[in-house]
Scaffold this motif. Structure first.
Motif, mmCIF file in Angstrom:
data_model
loop_
_atom_site.group_PDB
_atom_site.id
_atom_site.type_symbol
_atom_site.label_atom_id
_atom_site.label_comp_id
_atom_site.label_asym_id
_atom_site.label_seq_id
_atom_site.Cartn_x
_atom_site.Cartn_y
_atom_site.Cartn_z
ATOM 1 N N LEU A 58 38.597 29.655 47.481
ATOM 2 C CA LEU A 58 38.622 30.058 46.073
ATOM 3 C C LEU A 58 39.425 31.343 45.895
ATOM 4 C CD1 LEU A 58 37.712 29.506 43.154
ATOM 5 C CD2 LEU A 58 35.601 30.760 43.671
ATOM 6 N N PHE A 59 39.212 32.308 46.784
ATOM 7 C CA PHE A 59 39.973 33.561 46.724
ATOM 8 C C PHE A 59 41.470 33.296 46.881
ATOM 9 C CE2 PHE A 59 36.684 37.053 47.904
ATOM 10 C CZ PHE A 59 35.857 36.627 46.884
ATOM 11 N N GLU A 76 32.838 38.362 30.714
ATOM 12 C CA GLU A 76 33.166 37.422 29.636
ATOM 13 C C GLU A 76 34.037 36.241 30.052
ATOM 14 O OE1 GLU A 76 35.048 39.903 26.748
ATOM 15 O OE2 GLU A 76 33.200 40.971 26.268
ATOM 16 N N LYS A 77 34.456 36.185 31.287
ATOM 17 C CA LYS A 77 35.453 35.200 31.662
ATOM 18 C C LYS A 77 35.138 34.564 33.008
ATOM 19 C CE LYS A 77 40.454 34.858 32.390
ATOM 20 N NZ LYS A 77 41.715 35.585 32.400
ATOM 21 N N VAL A 78 35.468 33.285 33.130
ATOM 22 C CA VAL A 78 35.404 32.580 34.415
ATOM 23 C C VAL A 78 36.840 32.466 34.921
ATOM 24 C CG1 VAL A 78 34.806 30.438 35.596
ATOM 25 C CG2 VAL A 78 33.386 31.243 33.686
ATOM 26 N N TYR A 79 37.100 33.049 36.082
ATOM 27 C CA TYR A 79 38.437 32.982 36.665
ATOM 28 C C TYR A 79 38.633 31.682 37.444
ATOM 29 C CZ TYR A 79 38.948 37.849 35.369
ATOM 30 O OH TYR A 79 39.038 39.013 34.637
ATOM 31 N N GLY A 80 37.574 31.224 38.054
ATOM 32 C CA GLY A 80 37.631 29.979 38.814
ATOM 33 C C GLY A 80 36.274 29.692 39.418
ATOM 34 N N TYR A 81 36.057 28.420 39.724
ATOM 35 C CA TYR A 81 34.789 28.049 40.341
ATOM 36 C C TYR A 81 34.926 26.760 41.139
ATOM 37 C CZ TYR A 81 34.116 24.639 36.579
ATOM 38 O OH TYR A 81 34.259 23.593 35.726
ATOM 39 N N VAL A 82 33.980 26.575 42.031
ATOM 40 C CA VAL A 82 33.832 25.349 42.805
ATOM 41 C C VAL A 82 32.404 24.901 42.578
ATOM 42 C CG1 VAL A 82 33.808 24.350 45.124
ATOM 43 C CG2 VAL A 82 35.482 26.123 44.552
ATOM 44 N N ASP A 83 32.239 23.653 42.166
ATOM 45 C CA ASP A 83 30.909 23.149 41.854
ATOM 46 C C ASP A 83 30.900 21.656 42.157
ATOM 47 O OD1 ASP A 83 28.583 23.933 39.318
ATOM 48 O OD2 ASP A 83 28.646 22.034 40.377
ATOM 49 N N MET A 105 35.869 41.908 38.841
ATOM 50 C CA MET A 105 35.487 40.527 39.094
ATOM 51 C C MET A 105 34.276 40.497 40.021
ATOM 52 S SD MET A 105 39.078 38.517 39.535
ATOM 53 C CE MET A 105 39.987 39.835 40.309
ATOM 54 N N TYR A 106 33.466 39.459 39.834
ATOM 55 C CA TYR A 106 32.243 39.278 40.606
ATOM 56 C C TYR A 106 32.251 37.887 41.225
ATOM 57 C CZ TYR A 106 30.622 43.253 37.877
ATOM 58 O OH TYR A 106 30.499 44.492 37.297
ATOM 59 N N LEU A 107 31.702 37.789 42.433
ATOM 60 C CA LEU A 107 31.525 36.510 43.099
ATOM 61 C C LEU A 107 30.093 36.066 42.855
ATOM 62 C CD1 LEU A 107 32.389 34.235 45.061
ATOM 63 C CD2 LEU A 107 31.569 35.723 46.917
ATOM 64 N N SER A 108 29.897 34.853 42.340
ATOM 65 C CA SER A 108 28.571 34.311 42.088
ATOM 66 C C SER A 108 28.344 33.094 42.977
ATOM 67 C CB SER A 108 28.425 33.932 40.614
ATOM 68 O OG SER A 108 27.119 33.471 40.342
ATOM 69 N N ILE A 109 27.185 33.061 43.643
ATOM 70 C CA ILE A 109 26.850 32.016 44.615
ATOM 71 C C ILE A 109 25.553 31.328 44.207
ATOM 72 C CG2 ILE A 109 26.202 31.591 47.032
ATOM 73 C CD1 ILE A 109 27.769 34.185 47.742
ATOM 74 N N ASP A 110 25.559 29.998 44.248
ATOM 75 C CA ASP A 110 24.333 29.239 43.989
ATOM 76 C C ASP A 110 24.202 28.114 45.003
ATOM 77 O OD1 ASP A 110 22.045 28.105 42.986
ATOM 78 O OD2 ASP A 110 23.039 27.119 41.308
ATOM 79 N N CYS A 151 25.829 28.724 39.142
ATOM 80 C CA CYS A 151 26.623 29.897 39.523
ATOM 81 C C CYS A 151 27.254 30.598 38.322
ATOM 82 C CB CYS A 151 27.660 29.551 40.579
ATOM 83 S SG CYS A 151 28.957 28.425 40.066
ATOM 84 N N ILE A 152 27.724 29.860 37.338
ATOM 85 C CA ILE A 152 28.358 30.503 36.188
ATOM 86 C C ILE A 152 27.312 31.094 35.254
ATOM 87 C CG2 ILE A 152 29.781 30.112 34.133
ATOM 88 C CD1 ILE A 152 31.349 28.040 35.826
#
Length: 193
Positions: free
Chosen positions: A45-46, A20-27, A1-6, A168-169
């Motif tokens: 989020l974690f 290939e997958k989004v586990y969760g996000y905040v936007d 898993m990777y953490l993406s920040i924008d 971010c995604i």
């Protein structure tokens, strides 16, 4: 898993993804300063996803163009996470990802953002760098192009598609697909002139 920040704009975004997958996000739309909420939102989020920081195998961040303060907060946070967890860091540029999202359009794709002082930073699909014009000159420029799709952020341009979320995604998938790993010690936010 990777953490993406924008944090390039007023749309704050973080996501946990893999190839290939989004586990969760905040936007969400958040007036700055992001410095007050970024670490808290990552931690939340974690916790929501029940992920331990040791499960993250890389951190991804938008380096700009965008808000100077927002970019600094995002990049410094990503560098700190990369260094402290000894994981790779990946970066992407705002205009590249805005175009990438619509890369299959058969024609010209232009991504443009308002950079203040009645100026626009923009990039045309297939070109390397970005350009800066006044808003009026930019409107004249896009009228010279045929079959053109325009994506904008914070610009009131008739006929354009407005970016209303963070990157971010899309940016995370773009980095992983294109293997955009960078050395965190040499990464700096990309500011317009």
């Amino acid at each position: 898993m990777y953490l993406s920040i924008d944090t390039f704009s007023d749309n704050f975004g973080i996501a946990v993804i893999d190839e290939e997958k989004v586990y969760g996000y905040v936007d969400y739309l958040k007036p700055k300063p992001f410095s007050e909420i970024l670490i808290i939102e990552i931690d939340n989020l974690f916790k929501t996803l029940q992920i331990e920081k040791q499960n993250i195998k890389g951190v991804i961040v938008n380096i700009g163009l965008g808000s100077n303060t927002g970019l600094r907060v995002g990049v410094i946070t990503a560098k700190t996470i990369s260094y402290s967890l000894n994981i790779p860091m990946y970066t992407y540029k705002t205009l590249d990802v805005m175009i990438h999202k619509y890369r299959h359009f058969c024609g010209n794709v232009i991504a443009a953002i308002n950079i203040g002082k009645s100026r626009v930073a923009y990039k045309l699909k297939g070109e390397e760098g970005y350009n800066i014009k006044t808003f009026e000159d930019f409107k004249e420029y896009i009228q010279t192009l045929e079959n053109t799709f325009v994506i904008t952020k914070n610009l009131d341009l008739k006929g354009s598609v407005k970016l209303l979320t963070s990157l971010c995604i899309e940016g995370g998938f773009y980095c992983l697909e294109n293997k955009k790993e960078e050395n965190p010690f040499f990464i700096e936010p990309l500011y317009h002139d």
